[in-house]
Motif scaffolding. Structure first.
Motif, PDB file in Angstrom:
ATOM      1  N   LEU A  11     -10.232  -4.128  -8.948  1.00 36.96           N
ATOM      2  CA  LEU A  11      -9.981  -3.225  -9.589  1.00 36.96           C
ATOM      3  C   LEU A  11      -8.576  -2.120  -9.654  1.00 36.96           C
ATOM      4  CD1 LEU A  11     -13.550  -1.645 -11.270  1.00 36.96           C
ATOM      5  CD2 LEU A  11     -11.219  -3.465 -12.412  1.00 36.96           C
ATOM      6  N   ASP A  12      -7.586  -2.119 -10.187  1.00 35.91           N
ATOM      7  CA  ASP A  12      -6.361  -2.027  -9.237  1.00 35.91           C
ATOM      8  C   ASP A  12      -6.600  -0.436 -10.007  1.00 35.91           C
ATOM      9  OD1 ASP A  12      -4.195  -0.534  -9.348  1.00 35.91           O
ATOM     10  OD2 ASP A  12      -2.763  -1.926  -9.620  1.00 35.91           O
ATOM     11  N   THR A  13      -7.155   0.562  -9.386  1.00 33.11           N
ATOM     12  CA  THR A  13      -6.970   2.176  -9.465  1.00 33.11           C
ATOM     13  C   THR A  13      -6.187   2.406  -9.829  1.00 33.11           C
ATOM     14  OG1 THR A  13      -7.572   2.729  -7.205  1.00 33.11           O
ATOM     15  CG2 THR A  13      -9.845   1.577  -8.544  1.00 33.11           C
ATOM     16  N   SER A  14      -4.874   2.241  -9.608  1.00 26.27           N
ATOM     17  CA  SER A  14      -3.500   3.405  -9.614  1.00 26.27           C
ATOM     18  C   SER A  14      -3.375   3.370 -11.062  1.00 26.27           C
ATOM     19  CB  SER A  14      -2.782   2.796  -8.716  1.00 26.27           C
ATOM     20  OG  SER A  14      -2.260   1.319  -9.409  1.00 26.27           O
ATOM     21  N   ALA A  69       1.592  -9.829  -3.176  1.00 29.01           N
ATOM     22  CA  ALA A  69       2.017 -10.985  -4.217  1.00 29.01           C
ATOM     23  C   ALA A  69       1.338 -10.122  -5.154  1.00 29.01           C
ATOM     24  CB  ALA A  69       1.583 -12.513  -4.271  1.00 29.01           C
ATOM     25  N   TYR A  70       0.626  -9.709  -5.680  1.00 31.33           N
ATOM     26  CA  TYR A  70       0.293  -9.085  -6.473  1.00 31.33           C
ATOM     27  C   TYR A  70       1.154  -7.509  -7.307  1.00 31.33           C
ATOM     28  CZ  TYR A  70      -2.862  -5.700  -9.061  1.00 31.33           C
ATOM     29  OH  TYR A  70      -2.948  -5.027 -10.845  1.00 31.33           O
ATOM     30  N   PHE A  71       1.094  -6.741  -6.142  1.00 32.20           N
ATOM     31  CA  PHE A  71       2.123  -6.142  -6.188  1.00 32.20           C
ATOM     32  C   PHE A  71       3.505  -6.124  -6.898  1.00 32.20           C
ATOM     33  CE2 PHE A  71      -1.411  -3.397  -4.366  1.00 32.20           C
ATOM     34  CZ  PHE A  71      -1.831  -2.434  -5.427  1.00 32.20           C
ATOM     35  N   ALA A  72       3.792  -7.135  -5.744  1.00 28.65           N
ATOM     36  CA  ALA A  72       5.312  -7.478  -6.173  1.00 28.65           C
ATOM     37  C   ALA A  72       5.640  -7.914  -7.608  1.00 28.65           C
ATOM     38  CB  ALA A  72       5.291  -8.840  -5.316  1.00 28.65           C
ATOM     39  N   GLY A  73       4.442  -8.387  -8.117  1.00 26.28           N
ATOM     40  CA  GLY A  73       4.426  -9.054  -9.432  1.00 26.28           C
ATOM     41  C   GLY A  73       4.496  -7.633 -10.602  1.00 26.28           C
ATOM     42  N   THR A  76       5.623  -3.126  -7.247  1.00 27.19           N
ATOM     43  CA  THR A  76       4.992  -1.566  -7.592  1.00 27.19           C
ATOM     44  C   THR A  76       5.233  -2.176  -5.652  1.00 27.19           C
ATOM     45  OG1 THR A  76       3.869  -1.693  -8.981  1.00 27.19           O
ATOM     46  CG2 THR A  76       2.922  -0.418  -6.805  1.00 27.19           C
ATOM     47  N   ASP A  77       5.729  -1.316  -4.973  1.00 22.84           N
ATOM     48  CA  ASP A  77       5.513  -1.030  -3.113  1.00 22.84           C
ATOM     49  C   ASP A  77       3.925  -0.421  -2.600  1.00 22.84           C
ATOM     50  OD1 ASP A  77       8.226  -1.199  -2.966  1.00 22.84           O
ATOM     51  OD2 ASP A  77       8.603   0.617  -2.710  1.00 22.84           O
ATOM     52  N   THR A  78       3.617  -1.818  -1.941  1.00 21.80           N
ATOM     53  CA  THR A  78       2.256  -1.312  -0.954  1.00 21.80           C
ATOM     54  C   THR A  78       2.211  -1.672   0.224  1.00 21.80           C
ATOM     55  OG1 THR A  78       0.236  -2.693  -1.061  1.00 21.80           O
ATOM     56  CG2 THR A  78       1.731  -3.782  -1.164  1.00 21.80           C
ATOM     57  N   PHE A  79       1.320  -0.467   0.904  1.00 24.55           N
ATOM     58  CA  PHE A  79       1.330  -0.603   2.716  1.00 24.55           C
ATOM     59  C   PHE A  79       0.521  -1.554   3.296  1.00 24.55           C
ATOM     60  CE2 PHE A  79      -0.981   1.058   6.049  1.00 24.55           C
ATOM     61  CZ  PHE A  79       0.030   2.132   6.967  1.00 24.55           C
ATOM     62  N   PHE A  80      -0.475  -2.642   2.138  1.00 24.25           N
ATOM     63  CA  PHE A  80      -1.407  -3.350   2.432  1.00 24.25           C
ATOM     64  C   PHE A  80      -0.661  -4.212   1.936  1.00 24.25           C
ATOM     65  CE2 PHE A  80      -3.791   0.903   2.633  1.00 24.25           C
ATOM     66  CZ  PHE A  80      -4.396   0.199   3.731  1.00 24.25           C
ATOM     67  N   LEU A 101     -11.695  -2.403  -4.666  1.00 25.00           N
ATOM     68  CA  LEU A 101     -11.314  -1.186  -5.551  1.00 25.00           C
ATOM     69  C   LEU A 101      -9.883  -0.928  -4.513  1.00 25.00           C
ATOM     70  CD1 LEU A 101     -14.090   1.110  -5.708  1.00 25.00           C
ATOM     71  CD2 LEU A 101     -12.972  -0.407  -7.327  1.00 25.00           C
ATOM     72  N   LEU A 102      -8.262  -1.062  -5.368  1.00 23.35           N
ATOM     73  CA  LEU A 102      -7.267  -1.168  -4.637  1.00 23.35           C
ATOM     74  C   LEU A 102      -6.372  -0.279  -6.045  1.00 23.35           C
ATOM     75  CD1 LEU A 102      -5.888  -2.865  -3.129  1.00 23.35           C
ATOM     76  CD2 LEU A 102      -5.252  -4.433  -5.436  1.00 23.35           C
ATOM     77  N   SER A 103      -5.412   0.415  -4.557  1.00 23.63           N
ATOM     78  CA  SER A 103      -4.541   0.767  -5.225  1.00 23.63           C
ATOM     79  C   SER A 103      -3.105   0.767  -4.201  1.00 23.63           C
ATOM     80  CB  SER A 103      -4.476   2.246  -5.636  1.00 23.63           C
ATOM     81  OG  SER A 103      -4.985   2.713  -3.801  1.00 23.63           O
ATOM     82  N   PRO A 104      -1.810   1.204  -4.175  1.00 18.46           N
ATOM     83  CA  PRO A 104      -0.926   0.764  -3.279  1.00 18.46           C
ATOM     84  C   PRO A 104      -1.484   0.800  -1.992  1.00 18.46           C
ATOM     85  CG  PRO A 104       0.039   1.556  -5.553  1.00 18.46           C
ATOM     86  CD  PRO A 104      -1.486   1.699  -5.775  1.00 18.46           C
TER      87      PRO A 104
END
Length: 113
Positions: A11-14, A69-73, A76-80, A101-104
């Motif tokens: 789940l992308d909590t963002s 790859a998910y956040f690039a798609g 969205t920038d991500t730290f992880f 449970l994921l956010s950037p």
């Protein structure tokens, strides 16, 4: 369709929605290293039900999530750039569900049912 001994759900909590299209790899500890034993992509509901064998031996396993790859798609920038979750499996247990449970800039997990 069979359900593997280990399944996951992201789940992308963002954004408050499932995270589709995330590459996930299931690995087993063999000696001092890790060996891939299954992989998949999260579906539209953020789930991977066919990730590896229907039954696993007792031991250490890990899930590797390609979060870069998910956040690039979704631009969205991500730290992880990846999340790796290591856990123990008892072969006597019927099923392991390991949600993410994921956010950037943060993530959390637990053993689900």
């Amino acid at each position: 369709m069979s359900v593997s001994h280990v399944t996951t759900h992201i789940l992308d909590t963002s954004i408050g929605r499932p995270a589709p299209g995330v590459a996930v790899e299931l690995e087993a500890r063999v000696g001092d290293g890790w060996v891939g034993i299954g992989s998949g992509l999260t579906d539209a509901d953020g789930r991977v039900k066919e990730l590896g064998p229907e039954r696993l031996e007792s031991g250490a396993y890990r899930l590797r999530f390609d979060t870069a790859a998910y956040f690039a798609g979704i631009d969205t920038d991500t730290f992880f750039p990846e999340v790796v979750l290591t856990f123990q499996v008892d072969a006597e247990q019927a099923h392991y569900h390991v949600p993410l449970l994921l956010s950037p800039f943060a993530y959390s997990t637990y053993r689900g049912s």
